[in-house]
Scaffold this motif. Structure first.
Motif, PDB file in Angstrom:
ATOM      1  N   UNK A 130       0.879  -1.178   0.000  1.00  0.00           N
ATOM      2  CA  UNK A 130       0.000   0.000   0.000  1.00  0.00           C
ATOM      3  C   UNK A 130       0.909   1.218   0.000  1.00  0.00           C
ATOM      4  N   UNK A 131       1.320   1.641  -1.187  1.00  0.00           N
ATOM      5  CA  UNK A 131       2.252   2.755  -1.343  1.00  0.00           C
ATOM      6  C   UNK A 131       1.785   3.665  -2.471  1.00  0.00           C
ATOM      7  N   UNK A 132       2.058   4.957  -2.321  1.00  0.00           N
ATOM      8  CA  UNK A 132       1.694   5.887  -3.381  1.00  0.00           C
ATOM      9  C   UNK A 132       2.637   7.058  -3.457  1.00  0.00           C
ATOM     10  N   UNK A 133       2.832   7.562  -4.653  1.00  0.00           N
ATOM     11  CA  UNK A 133       3.645   8.746  -4.870  1.00  0.00           C
ATOM     12  C   UNK A 133       3.919   8.932  -6.343  1.00  0.00           C
ATOM     13  N   UNK A 143      -5.738  -8.296  -0.645  1.00  0.00           N
ATOM     14  CA  UNK A 143      -6.135  -9.180   0.441  1.00  0.00           C
ATOM     15  C   UNK A 143      -7.554  -8.976   0.922  1.00  0.00           C
ATOM     16  N   UNK A 144      -8.103  -7.770   0.731  1.00  0.00           N
ATOM     17  CA  UNK A 144      -9.479  -7.481   1.160  1.00  0.00           C
ATOM     18  C   UNK A 144     -10.380  -7.088  -0.010  1.00  0.00           C
ATOM     19  N   UNK A 145      -9.934  -7.306  -1.231  1.00  0.00           N
ATOM     20  CA  UNK A 145     -10.741  -6.905  -2.386  1.00  0.00           C
ATOM     21  C   UNK A 145     -12.075  -7.640  -2.418  1.00  0.00           C
ATOM     22  N   UNK A 190      -9.784  -0.202   3.664  1.00  0.00           N
ATOM     23  CA  UNK A 190      -8.944  -0.372   2.475  1.00  0.00           C
ATOM     24  C   UNK A 190      -9.306   0.625   1.378  1.00  0.00           C
ATOM     25  N   UNK A 191     -10.589   0.968   1.250  1.00  0.00           N
ATOM     26  CA  UNK A 191     -10.959   2.016   0.294  1.00  0.00           C
ATOM     27  C   UNK A 191     -10.349   3.345   0.729  1.00  0.00           C
TER      28      UNK A 191
END
Length: 426
Positions: free
Chosen positions: A140-143, A152-154, A196-197
């Motif tokens: 869970x990374x962003x940039x 895992x929780x989709x 997660x959303x």
């Protein structure tokens, strides 16, 4: 651009409980709905901040013939992907996407990795570290140009609009003998969907140059998205604390190592490594529920013609329209301002290349003929320490003493979306 990444040797089916559809097509439908919810949330929360209803565009908005979620077949093997760290996954897929026919400087990616897998060790996890220790291919990374996530929780996400509310209200308990629980310790499918959303919204914020904040979507204030999309009065929300899909407001339960911000360029560079994840009993900011909340410095929002007329003000971040109305989900003023004037949110804005935003390090002064709109000082972790909103002043000088020892970076934006990111010296 929503992307579903399938590694070489993987069948594309995401992990899910028995009876839950987990095909490639199902994954793409869930991702498409989730991205539209975040698109909606972004616009509504900007409107609540008084900055207009603006949001980012999805690929299908521009080209209705395009897929709502694109399947990307990676050359990285599933075995290798499951051994890589989150930073390595981000870097590899960022490079692979940019080198593919999809790569473009005019496109950002929000990607989901199909091969994420939860492998329980036989005992119920008590901390988030223990949950992560049982994960493979989780990220869970962003940039920059990429926000990437595990799946895992989709299985808790909706496949269509008609499922949105039922999925948020789903109080089915997560069986941690078989499935990942990423619900901020609520333990329900609805909690997993909400958290997660919200995490995706948080990481997308980093791709639009937002830093970390205490509270708000860019802090750990993204767990309660269920309250945004379901109908509850303020009194109802007080009762939710006793329910399985309760709101998350306790500092102890929300204390978290926020997700990492990484820079994404043609030559990829990871600029910040993820800290140790959340432990439920630990309060990151050493604050009890009764202790005063940290306050950030903001300027008066009335129109100013010069820096001298700016009066500093202090705003408690928790006292926002969203929190007072009960959904606990909001952008801070500086985050909202960055988004409202950001070029990715203003595609029809005139691109005058003669207008520049500059920073003179010797005098600590920002200048732009279009007017400086927001200034942030951030520490080495990307946390916003202090912020001003000069309301389109042609120049803004940092007040004496504002650059403390913890401040490492200045981020500023003008009214036409020019951005400055400057490393500072005290």
């Amino acid at each position: 651009m929503p992307i579903y990444i399938i590694c070489k040797g993987h069948n594309g089916e995401f992990q899910a409980p028995n009876g839950e559809e987990n095909t490639i097509q199902s994954a793409c439908r869930r991702i498409a709905v989730g991205c539209k919810l975040i698109q909606c949330l972004t616009a509504e929360k900007l409107a609540e901040s008084g900055l207009g209803r603006k949001t980012f565009q999805l690929e299908n908005d521009l080209n209705t013939q395009a897929a709502e979620c694109t399947v990307f077949h990676s050359q990285l093997s599933v075995e290798r992907a499951r051994r890589l760290s989150p930073e390595e996954l981000w870097e590899h897929f960022g490079r692979e996407l940019m080198m593919s026919p999809l790569g473009s400087n005019n496109r950002k990616f929000v990607a989901f990795l199909s091969c994420t897998r939860y492998i329980p060790n036989g005992k119920k996890p008590g901390t988030y570290e223990e949950i992560l220790s049982s994960m493979e291919g989780h990220v869970a990374l962003g940039g920059g140009g990429l926000a990437i996530f595990g799946t895992g929780c989709l299985h808790t996400w909706p496949r269509g609009v008609e499922e949105v509310v039922p999925r948020f209200l789903n109080v089915t308990q997560v069986d941690t003998q078989y499935l990942m629980d990423d619900s901020c310790f609520r333990g329900t499918y609805g909690g997993c969907f909400s958290t997660t959303l919200g995490s995706v919204c948080h990481e997308l914020g980093h791709t639009f140059d937002l830093g970390h904040t205490e509270g708000s979507i860019m802090g750990r204030g993204f767990d309660n998205l269920n309250l945004v999309f379901t109908v509850h009065t303020k009194n109802d929300n007080e009762k939710l604390d006793k329910e399985k899909n309760k709101r998350v407001s306790s500092p102890a339960s929300k204390a978290s190592a926020q997700h990492a911000t990484v820079s994404f360029t043609k030559v990829l560079n990871v600029s910040y490594r993820a800290p140790s994840p959340i432990r439920k009993p630990i309060n990151k900011f050493n604050r009890t529920p009764d202790s005063p909340k940290r306050k950030l410095s903001f300027t008066d929002l009335s129109i100013r013609s010069s820096q001298e007329s700016i009066a500093s003000d202090t705003v408690d971040e928790s006292q926002t329209t969203s929190e007072l109305s009960g959904d606990l989900t909001y952008w801070t003023k500086s985050c909202a301002t960055i988004l409202a004037f950001h070029r990715w949110f203003n595609s029809e804005a005139p691109q005058n290349k003669s207008i520049n935003l500059t920073f003179e390090n010797a005098t600590k002064t920002l200048s732009s003929s279009a007017g400086v709109c927001v200034v942030e000082l951030r520490d080495s972790s990307g946390l916003v320490v202090t912020t001003w909103q000069p309301q389109r002043c042609s120049s803004f000088q940092l007040p004496p003493g504002s650059i403390g020892h913890q401040v490492t970076t200045l981020v500023a934006e003008d009214s036409v979306g020019n951005l400055v990111k400057q490393t500072l010296s005290t």
